[in-house]
Design a protein around this motif. Sequence first.
Motif, short mmCIF file in Angstrom:
data_model
loop_
_atom_site.label_atom_id
_atom_site.label_comp_id
_atom_site.label_asym_id
_atom_site.label_seq_id
_atom_site.Cartn_x
_atom_site.Cartn_y
_atom_site.Cartn_z
N LYS A 1 45.16 43.40 28.76
CA LYS A 1 45.02 42.13 29.49
C LYS A 1 45.00 42.37 31.00
O LYS A 1 44.28 41.69 31.73
N LEU A 2 45.82 43.31 31.48
CA LEU A 2 45.82 43.63 32.90
C LEU A 2 44.47 44.18 33.34
O LEU A 2 43.98 43.85 34.42
N HIS A 3 43.85 44.99 32.51
CA HIS A 3 42.52 45.50 32.83
C HIS A 3 41.50 44.36 32.85
O HIS A 3 40.61 44.35 33.70
N GLU A 4 41.64 43.40 31.94
CA GLU A 4 40.75 42.24 31.94
C GLU A 4 40.91 41.42 33.22
O GLU A 4 39.95 40.82 33.71
N LEU B 1 49.86 36.79 36.92
CA LEU B 1 48.63 37.40 37.42
C LEU B 1 47.40 36.58 37.05
O LEU B 1 46.41 36.57 37.79
N THR B 2 47.46 35.87 35.93
CA THR B 2 46.35 34.98 35.55
C THR B 2 46.25 33.83 36.54
O THR B 2 45.16 33.47 36.99
N VAL B 3 47.40 33.25 36.90
CA VAL B 3 47.41 32.16 37.89
C VAL B 3 46.92 32.68 39.24
O VAL B 3 46.17 31.99 39.95
N ALA B 4 47.30 33.90 39.60
CA ALA B 4 46.86 34.48 40.87
C ALA B 4 45.34 34.64 40.89
O ALA B 4 44.69 34.34 41.90
#
Length: 152
Positions: A67-70, A98-101
């Motif tokens: 998910k971090l790579h995505e 990180l998604t919100v960011a």
Amino acid sequence: MLAAITSRDIVIFANVFVFACLLSVGVVIIPARLAAIKARLPVGNLELLTMLLRKVNPKMVVDTTAKLHELGQVEATVNSVEISHLAGVNLPALIAGLTVAKQSNVQICLDDAQAIALAGRDLEAEVKRFAKQNSAKNVRMSVASVLAQPAA
């Protein structure tokens, strides 16, 4: 009267024990290994086994790294995510922050996000607050900019 235990009985018990151990380890490692292959992450079976020995869920670490790579955090490795988890970072909260960011166009590196999470702050709330304060600018969020303010 008790029957005598023969060497054949010991061999049968040892084989059953080894089979049970391999089966239980395989049930955890195989899904993580398949997820790693699907996400094209360089992780070996030995790394997944050592995660088990450290009482870390290998599937969760592999999924979080994928998910971090995505999300564009290409510097994320399976080892760095595992270390973060062992240090006490809530991995689903890290992904949410990180998604919100990314949605708010806030630039934050993985190390800063992990440091904010380790400082006991809610990363998602801190990103939202930072984005609200700096809505007109495309500013990079750092640990210093978060920890300089009192907790919400």
